[in-house]
Design a protein around this motif. Structure first.
Motif, PDB file in Angstrom:
ATOM      1  N   SER A 256       0.832  -1.200   0.000  1.00 35.45           N
ATOM      2  CA  SER A 256       0.000   0.000   0.000  1.00 35.45           C
ATOM      3  C   SER A 256       0.870   1.256   0.000  1.00 35.45           C
ATOM      4  O   SER A 256       2.103   1.185  -0.027  1.00 35.45           O
ATOM      5  CB  SER A 256      -0.906   0.007   1.235  1.00 35.45           C
ATOM      6  N   ASN A 257       0.209   2.407   0.075  1.00 36.15           N
ATOM      7  CA  ASN A 257       0.927   3.678   0.159  1.00 36.15           C
ATOM      8  C   ASN A 257       1.065   4.164   1.596  1.00 36.15           C
ATOM      9  O   ASN A 257       1.408   5.330   1.820  1.00 36.15           O
ATOM     10  CB  ASN A 257       0.200   4.737  -0.674  1.00 36.15           C
ATOM     11  N   ALA A 258       0.790   3.295   2.569  1.00 37.85           N
ATOM     12  CA  ALA A 258       0.936   3.669   3.973  1.00 37.85           C
ATOM     13  C   ALA A 258       2.391   4.052   4.257  1.00 37.85           C
ATOM     14  O   ALA A 258       3.320   3.518   3.646  1.00 37.85           O
ATOM     15  CB  ALA A 258       0.501   2.522   4.882  1.00 37.85           C
ATOM     16  N   SER A 259       2.578   4.974   5.188  1.00 39.40           N
ATOM     17  CA  SER A 259       3.929   5.442   5.487  1.00 39.40           C
ATOM     18  C   SER A 259       4.775   4.324   6.082  1.00 39.40           C
ATOM     19  O   SER A 259       4.287   3.511   6.872  1.00 39.40           O
ATOM     20  CB  SER A 259       3.882   6.630   6.450  1.00 39.40           C
ATOM     21  N   ALA A 260       6.043   4.294   5.700  1.00 42.36           N
ATOM     22  CA  ALA A 260       6.956   3.253   6.184  1.00 42.36           C
ATOM     23  C   ALA A 260       8.321   3.872   6.456  1.00 42.36           C
ATOM     24  O   ALA A 260       8.718   4.850   5.823  1.00 42.36           O
ATOM     25  CB  ALA A 260       7.092   2.132   5.156  1.00 42.36           C
ATOM     26  N   SER A 261       9.027   3.292   7.403  1.00 46.49           N
ATOM     27  CA  SER A 261      10.375   3.756   7.716  1.00 46.49           C
ATOM     28  C   SER A 261      11.248   2.561   8.028  1.00 46.49           C
ATOM     29  O   SER A 261      10.756   1.477   8.378  1.00 46.49           O
ATOM     30  CB  SER A 261      10.356   4.722   8.908  1.00 46.49           C
ATOM     31  N   LEU A 262      12.552   2.764   7.904  1.00 49.98           N
ATOM     32  CA  LEU A 262      13.525   1.710   8.181  1.00 49.98           C
ATOM     33  C   LEU A 262      14.179   1.927   9.534  1.00 49.98           C
ATOM     34  O   LEU A 262      14.486   3.057   9.917  1.00 49.98           O
ATOM     35  CB  LEU A 262      14.619   1.697   7.110  1.00 49.98           C
ATOM     36  N   VAL A 263      14.382   0.862  10.238  1.00 56.37           N
ATOM     37  CA  VAL A 263      15.161   0.872  11.477  1.00 56.37           C
ATOM     38  C   VAL A 263      16.327  -0.085  11.273  1.00 56.37           C
ATOM     39  O   VAL A 263      16.122  -1.274  11.028  1.00 56.37           O
ATOM     40  CB  VAL A 263      14.314   0.438  12.687  1.00 56.37           C
TER      41      VAL A 263
ATOM     42  N   ALA B  31       5.337 -14.569   1.090  1.00 57.82           N
ATOM     43  CA  ALA B  31       5.597 -14.715  -0.344  1.00 57.82           C
ATOM     44  C   ALA B  31       4.395 -15.303  -1.074  1.00 57.82           C
ATOM     45  O   ALA B  31       4.118 -14.943  -2.220  1.00 57.82           O
ATOM     46  CB  ALA B  31       6.831 -15.586  -0.568  1.00 57.82           C
ATOM     47  N   ALA B  32       3.675 -16.208  -0.414  1.00 55.98           N
ATOM     48  CA  ALA B  32       2.544 -16.881  -1.057  1.00 55.98           C
ATOM     49  C   ALA B  32       1.266 -16.055  -1.031  1.00 55.98           C
ATOM     50  O   ALA B  32       0.342 -16.307  -1.808  1.00 55.98           O
ATOM     51  CB  ALA B  32       2.283 -18.230  -0.371  1.00 55.98           C
ATOM     52  N   ALA B  33       1.198 -15.047  -0.171  1.00 55.70           N
ATOM     53  CA  ALA B  33      -0.021 -14.251  -0.018  1.00 55.70           C
ATOM     54  C   ALA B  33      -0.194 -13.273  -1.170  1.00 55.70           C
ATOM     55  O   ALA B  33       0.776 -12.877  -1.825  1.00 55.70           O
ATOM     56  CB  ALA B  33       0.001 -13.498   1.307  1.00 55.70           C
ATOM     57  N   SER B  34      -1.430 -12.891  -1.410  1.00 58.79           N
ATOM     58  CA  SER B  34      -1.745 -11.854  -2.390  1.00 58.79           C
ATOM     59  C   SER B  34      -2.373 -10.674  -1.662  1.00 58.79           C
ATOM     60  O   SER B  34      -3.110 -10.856  -0.698  1.00 58.79           O
ATOM     61  CB  SER B  34      -2.738 -12.375  -3.445  1.00 58.79           C
ATOM     62  N   PRO B  35      -2.079  -9.446  -2.101  1.00 57.47           N
ATOM     63  CA  PRO B  35      -2.700  -8.295  -1.458  1.00 57.47           C
ATOM     64  C   PRO B  35      -4.192  -8.252  -1.753  1.00 57.47           C
ATOM     65  O   PRO B  35      -4.664  -8.818  -2.742  1.00 57.47           O
ATOM     66  CB  PRO B  35      -1.973  -7.102  -2.088  1.00 57.47           C
ATOM     67  N   ASP B  36      -4.943  -7.599  -0.892  1.00 55.87           N
ATOM     68  CA  ASP B  36      -6.378  -7.474  -1.093  1.00 55.87           C
ATOM     69  C   ASP B  36      -6.648  -6.759  -2.418  1.00 55.87           C
ATOM     70  O   ASP B  36      -6.078  -5.690  -2.678  1.00 55.87           O
ATOM     71  CB  ASP B  36      -7.003  -6.682   0.065  1.00 55.87           C
ATOM     72  N   PRO B  37      -7.507  -7.325  -3.285  1.00 53.20           N
ATOM     73  CA  PRO B  37      -7.727  -6.729  -4.608  1.00 53.20           C
ATOM     74  C   PRO B  37      -8.439  -5.379  -4.557  1.00 53.20           C
ATOM     75  O   PRO B  37      -8.458  -4.656  -5.555  1.00 53.20           O
ATOM     76  CB  PRO B  37      -8.586  -7.777  -5.327  1.00 53.20           C
ATOM     77  N   LEU B  38      -9.033  -5.035  -3.417  1.00 53.18           N
ATOM     78  CA  LEU B  38      -9.753  -3.771  -3.310  1.00 53.18           C
ATOM     79  C   LEU B  38      -8.909  -2.661  -2.700  1.00 53.18           C
ATOM     80  O   LEU B  38      -9.381  -1.535  -2.556  1.00 53.18           O
ATOM     81  CB  LEU B  38     -11.017  -3.960  -2.464  1.00 53.18           C
ATOM     82  N   ALA B  39      -7.671  -2.967  -2.331  1.00 50.55           N
ATOM     83  CA  ALA B  39      -6.853  -1.991  -1.616  1.00 50.55           C
ATOM     84  C   ALA B  39      -6.702  -0.680  -2.390  1.00 50.55           C
ATOM     85  O   ALA B  39      -6.741   0.403  -1.816  1.00 50.55           O
ATOM     86  CB  ALA B  39      -5.477  -2.586  -1.310  1.00 50.55           C
ATOM     87  N   ARG B  40      -6.564  -0.766  -3.701  1.00 50.92           N
ATOM     88  CA  ARG B  40      -6.360   0.452  -4.494  1.00 50.92           C
ATOM     89  C   ARG B  40      -7.621   1.311  -4.560  1.00 50.92           C
ATOM     90  O   ARG B  40      -7.565   2.502  -4.872  1.00 50.92           O
ATOM     91  CB  ARG B  40      -5.914   0.094  -5.902  1.00 50.92           C
ATOM     92  N   HIS B  41      -8.795   0.713  -4.278  1.00 49.95           N
ATOM     93  CA  HIS B  41     -10.055   1.448  -4.332  1.00 49.95           C
ATOM     94  C   HIS B  41     -10.508   1.929  -2.959  1.00 49.95           C
ATOM     95  O   HIS B  41     -11.427   2.740  -2.871  1.00 49.95           O
ATOM     96  CB  HIS B  41     -11.153   0.565  -4.925  1.00 49.95           C
ATOM     97  N   GLU B  42      -9.882   1.424  -1.903  1.00 47.36           N
ATOM     98  CA  GLU B  42     -10.403   1.645  -0.560  1.00 47.36           C
ATOM     99  C   GLU B  42     -10.479   3.122  -0.185  1.00 47.36           C
ATOM    100  O   GLU B  42     -11.531   3.621   0.242  1.00 47.36           O
ATOM    101  CB  GLU B  42      -9.565   0.899   0.486  1.00 47.36           C
ATOM    102  N   ALA B  43      -9.386   3.865  -0.308  1.00 49.09           N
ATOM    103  CA  ALA B  43      -9.357   5.248   0.152  1.00 49.09           C
ATOM    104  C   ALA B  43     -10.408   6.093  -0.556  1.00 49.09           C
ATOM    105  O   ALA B  43     -11.167   6.836   0.088  1.00 49.09           O
ATOM    106  CB  ALA B  43      -7.966   5.842  -0.054  1.00 49.09           C
ATOM    107  N   GLY B  44     -10.482   5.986  -1.877  1.00 47.51           N
ATOM    108  CA  GLY B  44     -11.443   6.779  -2.629  1.00 47.51           C
ATOM    109  C   GLY B  44     -12.874   6.467  -2.252  1.00 47.51           C
ATOM    110  O   GLY B  44     -13.703   7.385  -2.117  1.00 47.51           O
TER     111      GLY B  44
END
Length: 298
Positions: free
Chosen positions: A60-67, A201-214
């Motif tokens: 997703s486009n959620a904020s991420a940071s590295l530690v 690795a075997a999982a797929s992202p939710d197909p609606l994630a790109r539509h959720e925010a809008g």
């Protein structure tokens, strides 16, 4: 890997009390479950598993940071350099990250021995609508960081560009890094869960994630009446329908819509399940329409 406690402020009283309600399907099931979301014990085909939820959040486009232990990521010369400006997941389940070239993260990866640099990517998921307690979840992905170079660079650049067509674009100003996943953890509105590398690795992202925010923003701005109509599906709680000051959609996935009801400083979430998991935007339109029709039925 450090894992904080409950990642979500509990809605409700000043002491953090609250309730979570699952309000059945669009067909009008009226069971209400009180209490906070429970961690998953066994796979449930009616709910997204921890691996799917973490994969969705990573992509997703959620904020991420590295530690990176032992690396000073607070260098004022590189404001925001601990952030991952773009990310994508390879077919093998590695996470590609784009960081500023010359930043401490890029330098640490370049000078570390092959595969020897431990790192944790921390992701925070925030609801795209205005609502108290907007943090919906957090995830941590721990593993080993290496720079991407040689023949892999072209494929990496292409994957990042496909995932982020508006930029930032791979180039001299940016350094792609590869995070080989060692383990993961997610805590969100659905519960908590640990994720193994093969599961991720075997999982797929939710197909609606790109539509959720809008969609959530549209519902919150233009369809308060339809959202309030869902109160009729809340069983014993529907008696208080007229008392809710705000009814706000806070989350959506292929399994259902989560709505937050709030009044007098008290709030609770109701999860309205779709009759069956949704696969695409067309199916989502039908599911949402059926849900609101159930809420408005006499």
């Amino acid at each position: 890997m450090f894992r904080p406690g409950s990642p979500l402020p509990r809605t409700g009283s000043a002491h953090g009390g609250g309730a979570d309600a699952d309000a059945g399907t669009a067909a009008g099931a009226e069971s209400v479950r009180r209490g906070q979301p429970r961690p998953e014990a066994e796979p449930d085909t009616r709910r997204p598993g921890a691996a799917e939820r973490m994969r969705t959040l990573v992509e997703s486009n959620a904020s991420a940071s590295l530690v990176i232990p032992g690396t000073d990521l607070g260098d004022p010369q590189w404001p925001g350099q601990g952030c991952c400006e773009a990310r994508a997941v390879t077919g093998e389940g590695d996470v590609l990250l784009l960081v500023p070239a010359g930043s401490p993260a890029a330098r640490a990866a370049a000078h570390a021995r092959d595969g020897d640099l431990a790192a944790v990517m921390e992701i925070t998921d925030v609801a795209p609508v205005a609502v108290p307690h907007r943090i919906r979840g957090r995830a941590e992905v721990a593993g080993w960081l290496t720079p991407v170079s040689g023949g892999e660079r072209t494929a990496c650049d292409r994957l990042l560009a496909e995932r982020h067509p508006s930029g930032p674009f791979p180039g001299a100003a940016w350094t792609p890094l590869r995070l080989e996943v060692g383990e993961g953890w997610i805590g969100d509105l659905r519960g908590e869960g640990h994720v193994e590398p093969d599961e991720f690795a075997a999982a797929s992202p939710d197909p609606l994630a790109r539509h959720e925010a809008g969609l959530l923003q549209h519902l919150a701005a233009a369809h308060d009446d339809l959202l309030r109509g869902l109160c009729s599906l809340l069983g014993e709680r529907q008696r208080a329908c007229g008392a809710w000051e705000a009814v706000v959609p806070v989350a959506l996935d292929r399994f259902g819509l989560r709505v937050r009801f709030r009044a007098d400083g008290q709030s609770f979430d109701a999860l309205f399940d779709f009759p069956r998991p949704v696969r695409n935007a067309s199916g989502l339109r039908h599911a949402i329409r059926a849900l609101f029709e159930a809420g408005s039925a006499p």
